[in-house]
Each structure stands twice: as C-alpha cells, then as structure tokens.
Enzyme design. Structure first.
Site, PDB file in Angstrom:
ATOM      1  N   ARG A   1      -4.711 -13.342  -5.161  1.00 39.17           N
ATOM      2  CA  ARG A   1      -5.186 -12.662  -3.956  1.00 39.17           C
ATOM      3  C   ARG A   1      -5.950 -13.692  -3.141  1.00 39.17           C
ATOM      4  NH1 ARG A   1      -2.708  -7.693  -2.991  1.00 39.17           N
ATOM      5  NH2 ARG A   1      -1.298  -9.427  -2.736  1.00 39.17           N
TER       6      ARG A   1
ATOM      7  N   PHE B   1       3.854 -13.244  -0.840  1.00 36.87           N
ATOM      8  CA  PHE B   1       3.349 -13.397  -2.207  1.00 36.87           C
ATOM      9  C   PHE B   1       4.257 -12.762  -3.256  1.00 36.87           C
ATOM     10  CE2 PHE B   1       2.103  -9.028  -2.092  1.00 36.87           C
ATOM     11  CZ  PHE B   1       1.830  -8.819  -0.749  1.00 36.87           C
TER      12      PHE B   1
ATOM     13  N   TYR C   1      16.272  21.074  -3.104  1.00 38.63           N
ATOM     14  CA  TYR C   1      16.206  20.118  -1.997  1.00 38.63           C
ATOM     15  C   TYR C   1      15.065  20.484  -1.047  1.00 38.63           C
ATOM     16  CZ  TYR C   1      17.481  16.867   1.624  1.00 38.63           C
ATOM     17  OH  TYR C   1      17.447  15.829   2.521  1.00 38.63           O
TER      18      TYR C   1
ATOM     19  N   LYS D   1      -2.345   4.890  -7.981  1.00 42.24           N
ATOM     20  CA  LYS D   1      -3.604   4.336  -8.513  1.00 42.24           C
ATOM     21  C   LYS D   1      -4.467   5.484  -9.036  1.00 42.24           C
ATOM     22  CE  LYS D   1      -2.106   0.915  -5.660  1.00 42.24           C
ATOM     23  NZ  LYS D   1      -0.859   0.993  -4.889  1.00 42.24           N
TER      24      LYS D   1
ATOM     25  N   ASP E   1      -7.706   5.162   3.998  1.00 43.91           N
ATOM     26  CA  ASP E   1      -6.830   4.712   2.910  1.00 43.91           C
ATOM     27  C   ASP E   1      -7.535   5.106   1.621  1.00 43.91           C
ATOM     28  OD1 ASP E   1      -5.556   3.446   0.853  1.00 43.91           O
ATOM     29  OD2 ASP E   1      -5.195   1.584   1.950  1.00 43.91           O
TER      30      ASP E   1
ATOM     31  N   PHE F   1      -5.516  -4.727   4.204  1.00 43.50           N
ATOM     32  CA  PHE F   1      -4.688  -4.706   3.012  1.00 43.50           C
ATOM     33  C   PHE F   1      -3.275  -5.102   3.444  1.00 43.50           C
ATOM     34  CE2 PHE F   1      -1.941  -3.110  -0.310  1.00 43.50           C
ATOM     35  CZ  PHE F   1      -2.492  -3.814  -1.357  1.00 43.50           C
ATOM     36  N   THR F   2      -2.567  -5.791   2.551  1.00 42.25           N
ATOM     37  CA  THR F   2      -1.288  -6.417   2.926  1.00 42.25           C
ATOM     38  C   THR F   2      -0.304  -5.446   3.585  1.00 42.25           C
ATOM     39  OG1 THR F   2      -0.566  -6.059   0.661  1.00 42.25           O
ATOM     40  CG2 THR F   2      -1.460  -8.237   1.175  1.00 42.25           C
TER      41      THR F   2
HETATM   42  C1  P61 Z   1      -1.978  -3.080  -5.790  1.00 41.51           C
HETATM   43  F1  P61 Z   1       0.188  -7.266  -4.266  1.00 41.51           F
HETATM   44  N1  P61 Z   1      -1.707  -1.642  -3.932  1.00 41.51           N
HETATM   45  O1  P61 Z   1      -3.201  -3.078  -5.542  1.00 41.51           O
HETATM   46  P1  P61 Z   1       1.936   1.391  -2.418  1.00 41.51           P
HETATM   47  N2  P61 Z   1      -3.491   0.636   0.121  1.00 41.51           N
HETATM   48  C2  P61 Z   1      -4.126   0.049  -0.899  1.00 41.51           C
HETATM   49  C3  P61 Z   1      -3.399  -0.436  -1.974  1.00 41.51           C
HETATM   50  O2  P61 Z   1      -4.043  -1.007  -2.985  1.00 41.51           O
HETATM   51  C4  P61 Z   1      -1.971  -0.314  -1.974  1.00 41.51           C
HETATM   52  C5  P61 Z   1      -1.355   0.322  -0.866  1.00 41.51           C
HETATM   53  C6  P61 Z   1      -2.129   0.775   0.155  1.00 41.51           C
HETATM   54  C7  P61 Z   1      -1.109  -2.329  -4.890  1.00 41.51           C
HETATM   55  C8  P61 Z   1       0.397  -2.529  -4.974  1.00 41.51           C
HETATM   56  C9  P61 Z   1       0.668  -3.735  -4.155  1.00 41.51           C
HETATM   57  O3  P61 Z   1       0.182  -6.935  -1.657  1.00 41.51           O
HETATM   58  C10 P61 Z   1       0.509  -5.891  -2.474  1.00 41.51           C
HETATM   59  O4  P61 Z   1       1.988   2.680  -3.160  1.00 41.51           O
HETATM   60  C11 P61 Z   1      -5.597  -0.068  -0.863  1.00 41.51           C
HETATM   61  O5  P61 Z   1       1.946   0.197  -3.291  1.00 41.51           O
HETATM   62  O6  P61 Z   1       2.987   1.327  -1.358  1.00 41.51           O
HETATM   63  C12 P61 Z   1      -1.190  -0.854  -3.003  1.00 41.51           C
HETATM   64  O7  P61 Z   1       0.530   1.439  -1.684  1.00 41.51           O
HETATM   65  C13 P61 Z   1       0.126   0.479  -0.795  1.00 41.51           C
HETATM   66  C14 P61 Z   1       0.440  -4.980  -4.667  1.00 41.51           C
HETATM   67  C15 P61 Z   1       0.879  -3.591  -2.812  1.00 41.51           C
HETATM   68  C16 P61 Z   1       0.398  -6.054  -3.810  1.00 41.51           C
HETATM   69  C17 P61 Z   1       0.832  -4.692  -1.965  1.00 41.51           C
HETATM   70  O8  P61 Z   1      -1.475  -3.654  -6.756  1.00 41.51           O
END
Ligand code: P61
Length: 462
Positions: free
Chosen positions: A385, A452, A75, A261, A218, A127-128
């Site tokens: 997007r 979305f 833990y 990623k 980021d 970013f979203t």
């Molecule tokens: C993606 F449709 N990305 O690209 P988490 N920063 C950045 C990202 O690309 C990102 C996160 C933070 C995704 C997944 C995803 O609107 C969406 O590990 C540059 O996913 O929490 C994530 O990181 C967030 C797809 C996220 C989406 C949000 O596919």
C-alpha cells in the site's frame, strides 16, 4: 506497575477446518518469481497464512451457512432481498437499498449518478476503487483528511478525521455547486485502518448542511470504526457498537458498502440512499451493470448470508475479539521493534516500509519489496500500500509519491488463531533482523488501471 491486560477469547468455537499448505523456501522463491514479485499474482495454494486482505475472506457463522440453504433464487423479488432491506434499515437506517455484486459495483453506480465532469470530491483520504470511479465519472478527488493521517508515527487516535479547515477551503475555492458530495470512509483503509470520531463527523455534517452538500459514506468497516469510538471517544463508552453504527449512518445521506469486510460475507455489497430520486436512478442503472434491482449481481443465498452477517457484525463481543486479535499482532510487532503505523489499525497491521527499509528510495518500491521478502521468509502473504497502489498523477503522468509507503498485514475475520499471529510476528521480526541486506525492485509491466493488482517486478541487483 503497569496494569496487566485481561485476556479475551473469541466468542465462538471452531466447527470446520480448512487445511493450510506448507511450502519450502525454494518453492516460495520460485512461486514469487513466477508471480512477478507481486503478491496479488501468487496462487493461493502457494500461501501459508493469507493476510492479503480481509475482503471476502472471513469465516461465515453456522447461521450464515444455514441462511444459504434458504436462498430464494427467483429472478425478481427474492425474499432474501427483503430480508437484506430489513437489515439495512434496522442496523444502518438507510431508507433505500440497491444490492450490488461488491463495493465497487456500488461505487460505479453512485459515481455515475451523482458526479458530473469537472466536479470535485473531497474525502478523508482516497481509496483505490472509489477514486477510480470518481475519475471515470469526470470528477477529481481532493484529500481533506487531518495531517496526522499521513504521519505513521503520530499517535492521534482519530486519524480518519476530516480537517474542517481543508474542507472549508475546498468549498470556498471550488464552490459548493461543484461538490456533489463529501466522500467519508469508516474506517480509513489507506491511512492504516484509522477511525473517524463521532464529534468530527457531526462537525462535517454541520458544515456540509450549511452548503447543501451531501455526505456519502463508504461504510465498508463501519462496525470497526464504531468500536473505536466506543473505546476512545468521550461520552461513548457506555453505548453499544450497534447504537454507534446507527448514529454514524444517520449523519450521512447515503452509502456504498463492500459487505465482504465488516458484514462477514464472501461476496456482496450495496448502495443505500435516503433520497428517492437517487434511488430511482440507481434502480435504473443497476439493471445495466449488475442485474435486476432485487438481486444486483448476487444470488438470493448471498443476500441472505449478508442480512445475517450485518446483524452479527455489530455485536460487541464479536467486534471486541476481531479488533483485539489485530491489536495483539500489533503489540507483538512493536515488542520486536518493527516500525508500524501507529495506532494499530482495526483490520490490519500496517508496516512502515520507509522506516523498515530506509536505504531504499521510494522508486525502488520498498513496500512491494518488503511484501515479497515476508512471503519468501514464511509463506505469509501481505499487500503493498504505497507508491504502486497510488498509481500515476492524472495530469503529469508521473508516479504519485505518497507519504505512506506501507505493507498491510490484513487479518480476515474469525479465520486465524493467536498462534498464527505469533508465527506472523516472528517472521516479520526475522525479516527486520536482516533488513540491511534487502535490495529493491524495478517494475517491468504496468497495467493501465489499478496497476498494483497485476504489475510485475524484477529484483534490482545490488
Ligand atoms: C481491501 F488492493 N477493499 O481492502 P470491493 N472501499 C473500501 C475498501 O476497502 C474496498 C472497497 C471500497 C479491499 C479489496 C481491494 O486496491 C484494492 O468489494 C474502504 O472490493 O469492490 C475494498 O470494495 C471496494 C483490495 C480493493 C485492493 C481495491 O482489500
């Protein structure tokens, strides 16, 4: 005579395979209807080639899988946490680490700590999830990316760059004390996977330093950004991706990371900082939202796989093949005359849905429509997007109408072959051939947050 491009091949061979599901057009039409014309709502078993995202979809290496067996599931104080801390310090140089279950977990904690109601967050495009957490903490995002980033046809190589005059204007108008940090992404996802140059980052550092403003990084796709710097920026060609990654990080004060990623894991993320006070507070808050500060919502084995993935992600051979595969798909689509965001992004190819379907107004959701059409054609799953992703204006409640109305063909790392890329390109080209006959969609269900993901649609009848 143009120079012939040299072939490259992946720096790995395949040890295990996962069968794909083939479907018929009739099955796909039914699946899409059931999913409300939203590719996020399709079942994975109804998908042939999955280009929804590069997030958590990479293939781990044999070393990473072996690392899972070395999980220390204590833990508190798991040895894998210390391995991860070591990797973050060695490859990124950040002093303090707080693991989180994924990127948005880190964004939540960081935003809660650094943002006060009324604060302004300038950034190189939204970013979203990042913007959603900034807003939940009472902040307002302001776009300071260069204008070229909003123009899909511009060939500017560093569309992730900050427009320094825009940043200066925000500082002059709002006052540095209302800006807790500048939010900088490497690469810029919503611009089409576009990199920021090292020279621009240095200039942003100089300007923010003058005003005592932090840069929060980021770093979700930092290795891909570093590769583009190596390839395109003057004076950087002889340096390794690992060196450039380290430099980028050292020009910033802290970071949020979705390790799903670049870092080649199926789940995981972290927040990192060079400031002891911020770390202290983050260590406190993570206990509320994620878990103890030495696991942050992850199993020990996940942290081990991440530590190994970080080391693999900055290897030149790996990144050349990864980005090379995306560029290969981009070239195929350009040959077919399909309108794309140029230059091709590093994690995916982004179709320009406004140019692809010029007869559809943005309110008929051209990118959502195009993603649905590609799925029906071949079972290839892509992601909208555009206007759906951009959501509604916080003040007026109207849709935001972004310049970029895109469909993202995101390539998972180390998963698909060149033959898959050919099949994808052929499918998109087929849809392009019959583009005049495509009608749009109307939204029938709209969720309150990040709409979305779960919105539903119906076809507009011609
Ligand atoms: C993606 F449709 N990305 O690209 P988490 N920063 C950045 C990202 O690309 C990102 C996160 C933070 C995704 C997944 C995803 O609107 C969406 O590990 C540059 O996913 O929490 C994530 O990181 C967030 C797809 C996220 C989406 C949000 O596919």
């Amino acid at each position: 005579m143009t120079e012939k491009r040299m072939s490259w091949a992946e720096p790995f061979k395949i040890k295990m395979v996962e069968p794909l599901f083939m479907t018929t057009p009739a099955q796909r039409v039914k699946a899409l209807e059931e999913a409300g014309y939203n590719t996020f709502l399709l079942r994975s078993e109804d998908v042939y080639i999955d280009l929804l995202t590069d997030s958590g979809t990479s293939a781990m290496s044999d070393r990473q899988w072996a690392g899972l067996m070395l999980g220390d599931e204590a833990y508190a104080g798991s040895r894998n946490y210390y391995h991860l801390e070591e990797a973050v310090r060695k490859y990124y140089g950040y002093k303090y680490l707080v693991p989180t279950h994924q990127g948005r977990g880190a964004e939540n904690i960081l935003s809660r700590i650094l943002i006060k109601p009324g604060d302004i967050l300038p950034g190189n495009m939204y970013f979203t999830t990042t913007k959603a957490h900034q807003e939940l903490a009472g902040g307002t995002f302001v776009d300071i990316i260069v204008d070229e980033a909003h123009d899909p046809r511009s060939l500017f190589p560093f569309k992730g760059n900050v427009d320094l005059a825009k940043l200066q204007r925000v500082i002059d108008e709002q006052g540095a004390e209302r800006i807790p940090y500048v939010s900088l992404a490497t690469t810029v996802n919503m611009a089409g996977g576009q990199p920021i140059s090292l020279a621009n980052l240095k200039a942003v550092r100089a300007l923010t330093a003058k005003h005592g403003i932090r840069i929060i990084h980021d770093m979700t796709r930092v290795a891909e950004n570093a590769y583009m710097i190596q390839q395109l920026e003057e004076g950087q060609g002889a340096r390794s991706v690992a060196e450039i990654v380290f430099d980028i990080c050292s020009l910033t004060d802290g970071a949020t990371m979705s390790a799903k990623k670049d870092a080649l894991v199926n789940i995981g993320g972290f927040m990192a900082t060079n400031e002891w006070d911020v770390f202290e507070e983050a260590r406190n808050q993570v206990v509320l939202y994620e878990g103890l500060h030495t696991y942050g919502g992850l199993a020990g084995r996940d942290m081990e796989a991440m530590a190994i993935g970080i080391a693999e992600s900055v290897q030149d051979d790996h990144i050349r093949a990864r980005v090379g595969q995306v560029f290969y798909l981009g070239e195929k689509l350009l040959e077919a005359g399909v309108p794309l965001v140029r230059p091709t992004g590093t994690h995916g190819v982004f179709l320009d849905a406004k140019a692809f379907l010029p007869h559809l107004p943005q309110i008929a959701f051209p990118a959502q429509t195009l993603a649905a059409e590609i799925y029906v054609d071949s079972g290839v799953r892509t992601m909208e997007r555009g206007i759906v992703s951009a959501g509604r204006d916080k003040l007026t409640g109207d849709h935001c109408y972004p310049e970029l109305e895109l469909v993202r063909l995101t390539i998972p790392r180390r998963v698909y072959t060149q033959a898959h890329m050919d099949v994808i390109a052929e499918s998109v080209a087929r849809v392009y051939q019959r583009r005049d006959r495509i009608t749009g969609l109307k939204m029938t269900y709209e969720p309150k947050y990040l709409r979305f993901f779960q919105a539903r649609f119906e076809p507009l009848r011609a």
